[in-house]
Scaffold this motif. Structure first.
Motif, short mmCIF file in Angstrom:
data_model
loop_
_atom_site.label_atom_id
_atom_site.label_comp_id
_atom_site.label_asym_id
_atom_site.label_seq_id
_atom_site.Cartn_x
_atom_site.Cartn_y
_atom_site.Cartn_z
N ILE A 128 0.84 -1.21 0.00
CA ILE A 128 0.00 0.00 0.00
C ILE A 128 0.87 1.25 0.00
N VAL A 129 1.90 1.29 0.85
CA VAL A 129 2.77 2.47 0.93
C VAL A 129 3.52 2.68 -0.38
N VAL A 130 4.04 1.62 -0.97
CA VAL A 130 4.76 1.75 -2.24
C VAL A 130 3.83 2.23 -3.35
N THR A 131 2.61 1.72 -3.38
CA THR A 131 1.63 2.16 -4.37
C THR A 131 1.33 3.64 -4.22
N ILE A 132 1.12 4.08 -2.98
CA ILE A 132 0.85 5.50 -2.74
C ILE A 132 2.05 6.35 -3.15
N CYS A 133 3.26 5.90 -2.82
CA CYS A 133 4.46 6.67 -3.18
C CYS A 133 4.65 6.75 -4.69
N LEU A 134 4.47 5.63 -5.39
CA LEU A 134 4.62 5.64 -6.84
C LEU A 134 3.56 6.50 -7.51
N ALA A 135 2.31 6.32 -7.10
CA ALA A 135 1.23 7.10 -7.70
C ALA A 135 1.41 8.59 -7.40
N PHE A 138 3.89 14.65 -13.28
CA PHE A 138 3.01 15.02 -14.39
C PHE A 138 2.57 16.47 -14.25
N HIS A 139 2.13 16.84 -13.06
CA HIS A 139 1.63 18.21 -12.87
C HIS A 139 2.76 19.24 -12.90
N MET A 140 3.94 18.88 -12.44
CA MET A 140 5.06 19.82 -12.55
C MET A 140 5.43 20.02 -14.02
N ASN A 141 5.41 18.94 -14.78
CA ASN A 141 5.71 19.05 -16.21
C ASN A 141 4.67 19.91 -16.91
N ALA A 142 3.41 19.75 -16.56
CA ALA A 142 2.33 20.49 -17.22
C ALA A 142 2.27 21.94 -16.78
N ASN A 143 2.68 22.25 -15.56
CA ASN A 143 2.47 23.59 -15.01
C ASN A 143 3.73 24.44 -14.84
N MET A 144 4.90 23.89 -15.04
CA MET A 144 6.12 24.68 -14.82
C MET A 144 6.26 25.79 -15.85
N TRP A 180 2.07 11.53 -10.12
CA TRP A 180 1.12 12.64 -10.15
C TRP A 180 1.86 13.98 -10.05
N VAL A 181 2.79 14.06 -9.11
CA VAL A 181 3.56 15.30 -8.93
C VAL A 181 4.39 15.60 -10.17
#
Length: 126
Positions: A94-101, A108-114, A105-106
């Motif tokens: 569960i922790v690894v899944t949360i960390c990977l996701a 992707f959004h940094m790439n889209a918003n920088m 997510w971070v």
């Protein structure tokens, strides 16, 4: 009087803690090498043109490798320590899944918003 005051030798594992055999360690090592070499080969050769598919395959191999390490090197299974190691395995997954996701997510959004002004529509005038 014997120097061993506890009544058992050094190799007697009265605690019931599981210990792997040499065969288990070799199987774990070979699986780890294979689970590292295949994604490395996929990335370096560029066989798959879509990088998202390649990233997904690499993540699946990484998750499988984590389970291999936990089973073969950390000796976590449902039989030892009254099932607590199974709970630790589930928690780790569960922790690894949360960390990977979360990381994806971070990123992707940094790439889209920088650099919002650098979209393909704005580049047409250049």
């Amino acid at each position: 009087m014997s120097a061993d005051t506890h009544g058992h030798g050094h190799d007697d594992h009265a605690s019931g803690a599981p210990h792997g055999t040499r065969k288990d360690y070799i199987i774990g090592f070979v699986l780890s090498v294979i689970l590292t070499a295949i994604p490395f080969g996929l990335v370096m050769s560029g066989i798959i043109a879509d990088t998202r598919i390649t990233a997904g395959i690499v993540m699946v191999f990484a998750l499988v490798q984590i389970v291999v390490h936990m089973v073969y090197f950390l000796h976590m299974n449902s039989k030892s320590e009254n099932g607590w190691t199974l709970m630790a395995l589930i928690f780790t997954i569960i922790v690894v899944t949360i960390c990977l996701a979360g990381s994806l997510w971070v990123m992707f959004h940094m790439n889209a918003n920088m650099m919002p002004g650098m979209t393909s529509g704005d580049m047409a005038g250049m």
